[in-house]
Scaffold this active site. Sequence first.
Site, mmCIF file in Angstrom:
data_model
loop_
_atom_site.group_PDB
_atom_site.id
_atom_site.type_symbol
_atom_site.label_atom_id
_atom_site.label_comp_id
_atom_site.label_asym_id
_atom_site.label_seq_id
_atom_site.Cartn_x
_atom_site.Cartn_y
_atom_site.Cartn_z
ATOM 1 N N GLY A 28 0.798 -1.219 0.000
ATOM 2 C CA GLY A 28 0.000 0.000 0.000
ATOM 3 C C GLY A 28 0.834 1.273 0.000
ATOM 4 C CG ASN A 29 1.301 3.170 -2.609
ATOM 5 O OD1 ASN A 29 0.409 3.636 -3.300
ATOM 6 N ND2 ASN A 29 1.846 1.987 -2.858
ATOM 7 C CB THR A 44 10.218 2.574 -1.854
ATOM 8 O OG1 THR A 44 10.156 1.324 -2.490
ATOM 9 C CG2 THR A 44 11.660 2.866 -1.451
ATOM 10 C CD GLU A 74 1.745 -0.339 -5.982
ATOM 11 O OE1 GLU A 74 1.072 -1.010 -6.773
ATOM 12 O OE2 GLU A 74 1.613 -0.414 -4.759
ATOM 13 C CG HIS A 93 -2.547 1.263 -3.599
ATOM 14 N ND1 HIS A 93 -3.486 0.370 -4.088
ATOM 15 C CD2 HIS A 93 -1.369 0.596 -3.620
ATOM 16 C CE1 HIS A 93 -2.881 -0.769 -4.397
ATOM 17 N NE2 HIS A 93 -1.590 -0.660 -4.113
ATOM 18 C CG HIS A 95 -2.802 -4.824 -1.480
ATOM 19 N ND1 HIS A 95 -1.523 -5.332 -1.412
ATOM 20 C CD2 HIS A 95 -2.765 -3.864 -2.451
ATOM 21 C CE1 HIS A 95 -0.737 -4.705 -2.281
ATOM 22 N NE2 HIS A 95 -1.463 -3.809 -2.919
HETATM 23 ZN ZN LIG Z 1 -0.455 -2.309 -4.323
#
Ligand SMILES: [Zn+2]
Length: 266
Positions: A28-29, A44, A74, A93, A95
């Site tokens: 994620g980010n 990162t 990303e 972002h 999951h």
């Molecule tokens: Zn991702």
Amino acid sequence: MDEGAARKLIVEVGNLLYERSYVVSSDGNVSIRLSEDRVLATPTMMCKGRMTEEDLAVTDMDGKPVTDRRASSELAMHLLIYKMRPDIKAVCHAHPPHGTAFAVAGLAIDKPILSEVILTLGCVPLTDYGTPSTDELTESMKPYVAHHNALLMANHGAVAYGEDLWQAFDRLETLEHTAKIAILAKALGGANDLPQDAIEKLVKIREKAGYLKESARCQACGYLHEAGITCDLNVTYPSAATANGKKISFTREELIELLSQAARLS
Ligand SMILES: [Zn+2]
């Protein structure tokens, strides 16, 4: 937004994403648009649950670092959204497991099953698979960014965005909650769709209240068009990417496993 406050907020939301199991490991980010040409982003390869304010990276609008910290690979996904949507100031972002299960199963979250989701989020389309951190991913998102506030990325995860980071996070959480409810309802024999006239009323309310603009009438789902709710904008979506109407079925064993997983996660 003031950079100090933005750093604090990203760490707070990062912790929450990890606590809520929306990300694990270095998944994620998160980013905030600080100004016209500056973005503050998570670094990162770092767990969002163990990140500090000093770890965050600052880049320009092309992703070039302006400090010694490197932003997530990303970040391109975030920059695309900022460039296409000047109203957006934060991107999240992750999951989240139920939403990502839809993305893995090749399904959009675009059924009219929850009134509040129609009011505040709209439908969540599924974009074609693209290798993370490459142009493939951003290219597949492009057709959807203008009219949606959250997207599922096939075989990957989810992204949500908003006028501030809490709105982006809330949208991500609504996406995940909706996916979870849809899966549970499926286990109980299937969800009932809201009738067309109810959808029409909800769309009128959301525009009057300012939750979503008329541009959200051009979403990549069947229910707005079936209800005759369209706007003057002419939008075409890649038809293969909308999963509206696609059926999924489970065996008894799969259902039991799914329910016990859902119980463990909640
Ligand atoms: Zn991702």
